[in-house]
Design an enzyme around this catalytic site. Structure first.
Site, mmCIF file in Angstrom:
data_model
loop_
_atom_site.group_PDB
_atom_site.id
_atom_site.type_symbol
_atom_site.label_atom_id
_atom_site.label_comp_id
_atom_site.label_asym_id
_atom_site.label_seq_id
_atom_site.Cartn_x
_atom_site.Cartn_y
_atom_site.Cartn_z
ATOM 1 N N ASN A 197 0.790 -1.313 0.139
ATOM 2 C CA ASN A 197 -0.032 0.013 -0.007
ATOM 3 C C ASN A 197 0.717 1.357 0.134
ATOM 4 O OD1 ASN A 197 -0.465 1.842 2.507
ATOM 5 N ND2 ASN A 197 0.132 -0.095 3.406
ATOM 6 N N ILE A 199 -1.143 4.660 0.816
ATOM 7 C CA ILE A 199 -2.227 5.337 0.825
ATOM 8 C C ILE A 199 -1.475 6.589 1.177
ATOM 9 C CG2 ILE A 199 -4.183 5.725 2.428
ATOM 10 C CD1 ILE A 199 -4.349 2.886 1.333
ATOM 11 N N GLY A 200 -0.461 6.992 1.981
ATOM 12 C CA GLY A 200 -0.038 8.426 2.023
ATOM 13 C C GLY A 200 -0.846 9.027 3.283
ATOM 14 N N LEU A 201 -1.060 8.342 4.359
ATOM 15 C CA LEU A 201 -2.081 9.067 5.628
ATOM 16 C C LEU A 201 -3.351 9.738 4.979
ATOM 17 C CD1 LEU A 201 0.931 9.926 7.901
ATOM 18 C CD2 LEU A 201 -0.421 7.692 7.644
ATOM 19 N N CYS A 250 5.750 5.609 9.211
ATOM 20 C CA CYS A 250 4.921 5.344 8.079
ATOM 21 C C CYS A 250 6.155 5.520 6.861
ATOM 22 C CB CYS A 250 3.802 6.489 7.746
ATOM 23 S SG CYS A 250 3.069 6.317 6.392
ATOM 24 N N GLY A 255 0.901 -8.019 5.790
ATOM 25 C CA GLY A 255 0.052 -9.357 5.638
ATOM 26 C C GLY A 255 0.972 -10.603 5.898
ATOM 27 N N GLY A 295 2.043 -7.661 12.670
ATOM 28 C CA GLY A 295 2.767 -8.134 11.244
ATOM 29 C C GLY A 295 2.121 -9.337 10.791
ATOM 30 N N THR A 302 -3.749 -6.388 8.156
ATOM 31 C CA THR A 302 -4.352 -6.801 6.831
ATOM 32 C C THR A 302 -5.280 -7.636 6.909
ATOM 33 O OG1 THR A 302 -1.995 -6.069 5.811
ATOM 34 C CG2 THR A 302 -3.567 -7.661 4.787
HETATM 35 C C1 LIG Z 1 -3.862 -0.465 3.787
HETATM 36 C C2 LIG Z 1 -3.174 0.024 5.014
HETATM 37 C C3 LIG Z 1 -3.075 1.366 5.657
HETATM 38 C C4 LIG Z 1 -2.276 1.404 6.583
HETATM 39 N N1 LIG Z 1 -2.193 2.739 7.211
HETATM 40 C C5 LIG Z 1 -1.704 2.892 8.485
HETATM 41 C C6 LIG Z 1 -1.904 4.083 9.111
HETATM 42 O O1 LIG Z 1 -2.384 4.913 8.962
HETATM 43 N N2 LIG Z 1 -0.924 4.322 10.323
HETATM 44 C C7 LIG Z 1 -0.240 3.389 10.796
HETATM 45 O O2 LIG Z 1 0.468 3.356 11.740
HETATM 46 N N3 LIG Z 1 -0.117 2.230 10.342
HETATM 47 C C8 LIG Z 1 -0.868 1.934 8.922
HETATM 48 N N4 LIG Z 1 -0.588 0.687 8.279
HETATM 49 C C9 LIG Z 1 0.331 -0.128 8.974
HETATM 50 C C10 LIG Z 1 -0.653 -1.206 9.878
HETATM 51 O O3 LIG Z 1 -1.211 -0.681 10.939
HETATM 52 C C11 LIG Z 1 0.366 -2.467 10.297
HETATM 53 O O4 LIG Z 1 1.512 -1.962 11.039
HETATM 54 C C12 LIG Z 1 0.791 -3.099 9.012
HETATM 55 O O5 LIG Z 1 0.115 -3.435 8.085
HETATM 56 C C13 LIG Z 1 1.419 -4.399 9.579
HETATM 57 O O6 LIG Z 1 0.596 -5.320 9.853
HETATM 58 P P1 LIG Z 1 -0.434 -6.352 9.013
HETATM 59 O O7 LIG Z 1 0.791 -7.266 8.323
HETATM 60 O O8 LIG Z 1 -1.100 -7.148 10.044
HETATM 61 O O9 LIG Z 1 -1.224 -5.437 8.260
HETATM 62 C C14 LIG Z 1 -1.442 0.459 7.250
HETATM 63 C C15 LIG Z 1 -1.443 -0.719 6.523
HETATM 64 C C16 LIG Z 1 -2.109 -0.971 5.430
HETATM 65 C C17 LIG Z 1 -2.154 -2.463 4.891
#
Ligand SMILES: Cc1cc2nc3c(=O)[nH]c(=O)nc-3n(C[C@H](O)[C@H](O)[C@H](O)COP(=O)(O)O)c2cc1C
Length: 309
Positions: free
Chosen positions: A73, A75-77, A134, A220, A246, A269
């Site tokens: 991703n 997204i860019g906050l 981020c 993911g 993670g 994810t």
């Molecule tokens: C689509 C998407 C948007 C995310 N947006 C943020 C965010 O705004 N702030 C943040 O701290 N982490 C953000 N993350 C990171 C997740 O919070 C998490 O740290 C990361 O995806 C690893 O966990 P996961 O493998 O279970 O997804 C985002 C992840 C994804 C996939």
């Protein structure tokens, strides 16, 4: 051990949670979007999408792409900014029951501090998570890669508010332990890790990057082993609790993180492809803890033995 008697409550410094299963920032919207799918009241905590001082439109498309065993991703906050968050999202979140840990990201040191001060004392805000990790905003990771900047920032945010502070760390560093120690020295109540792994996708026919932001973050199941390693290293390096993030998608994943040193976990994810995962994990948690003879979550945290299985 009787599974009914297993204690699920955990403490992250000054923050106490009813259970260790939280949902990660950016993967759960502002929770309202999930209310028809998930019994939100059961979660240990909810982290809404990171908020910034001003509204942000985010990056150009494509912003998300599926990969083998994960997603990319950039997204860019994208978010509505702090005032809209306080006016429109916080009242709903505050009524849900679980701890609301508000994730913030400043463009610079002072903006982080202003965000912390603005959220101080607001009803429904249980803690802050400083998103210093981020990969999708320019300059955004400096606080998560430079130990001095990290320590200074955490200390300043701590000084600006009474809220418990969790520092969210990036895996995109040479030494996770070094940055973990810096956040602890700054006064963080807990650490959370990992944010996404810096990555990219390529469209070779068009000879262009797939993501609008060029590069992005991998998340993911693909990143779970990286996250386990980072959590293990961080937990060994500091005395404050660590929250594992993670690739967590099942009860086995959660137990692996707890044994590796995490006191709690955040699901990210998985919320996109199996939104009920958090509840299934909560249902299975007492029995899994009881299997290790544990009377509480704390009993299994960091119990990894040094010899391989
Ligand atoms: C689509 C998407 C948007 C995310 N947006 C943020 C965010 O705004 N702030 C943040 O701290 N982490 C953000 N993350 C990171 C997740 O919070 C998490 O740290 C990361 O995806 C690893 O966990 P996961 O493998 O279970 O997804 C985002 C992840 C994804 C996939």
């Amino acid at each position: 051990m009787n599974r009914q008697s297993v204690e699920l409550q955990v403490r992250l410094g000054r923050l106490t949670l009813d259970n260790p299963v939280l949902v990660a920032s950016g993967t759960f919207g502002y929770a309202r979007e999930m209310e028809s799918l998930v019994d939100l009241s059961r979660l240990g905590g909810i982290l809404p999408k990171t908020i910034t001082q001003e509204p942000r439109a985010g990056n150009a498309p494509w912003r998300t792409i599926e990969t083998s065993a994960g997603m990319l991703n950039s997204i860019g906050l994208d978010n509505d900014g702090i005032e809209a968050f306080i006016a429109h999202h916080l009242p709903y979140l505050a009524d849900l029951g679980p701890a609301i840990v508000v994730s913030v990201a400043g463009r610079d040191h002072d903006e982080f501090v202003r965000l912390a001060a603005r959220l101080d004392g607001l009803e429904g805000v249980a803690a802050l998570e400083l998103n210093i990790s981020c990969p999708n905003v320019s300059g955004g990771v400096d606080f998560g890669t430079d130990p001095q900047m990290c320590e200074r920032l955490v200390a300043a945010c701590r000084g600006a508010c009474e809220l418990p502070i969790i520092a969210k760390l990036t895996p995109n560093v040479t030494s996770v332990a070094q940055i973990a120690r810096a956040a602890e020295a700054g006064g963080a109540d807990a650490l959370s890790l990992i944010n996404t792994v810096l990555a990219m996708g390529v469209d070779w026919r068009r000879q262009r990057p797939l993501l609008g932001g060029g590069m992005g973050g991998l998340s993911g199941p693909a990143i779970k082993p990286i996250a386990l390693r980072a959590v293990f290293q961080a937990a060994r390096a500091v005395d404050i609790p660590v929250v594992g993030i993670g690739g967590i998608a099942s009860i086995d994943d959660v137990m692996e993180f707890l044994v590796a040193g995490a006191t709690a976990v955040q699901l990210g994810t998985v919320n996109f492809y199996k939104p009920t995962a958090s509840i299934e994990i909560l249902d299975a948690l007492p029995a899994a803890l009881a299997e290790l003879g544990a009377a509480s979550v704390a009993d299994v945290v960091g119990t990894l033995k040094s010899e391989p299985a």
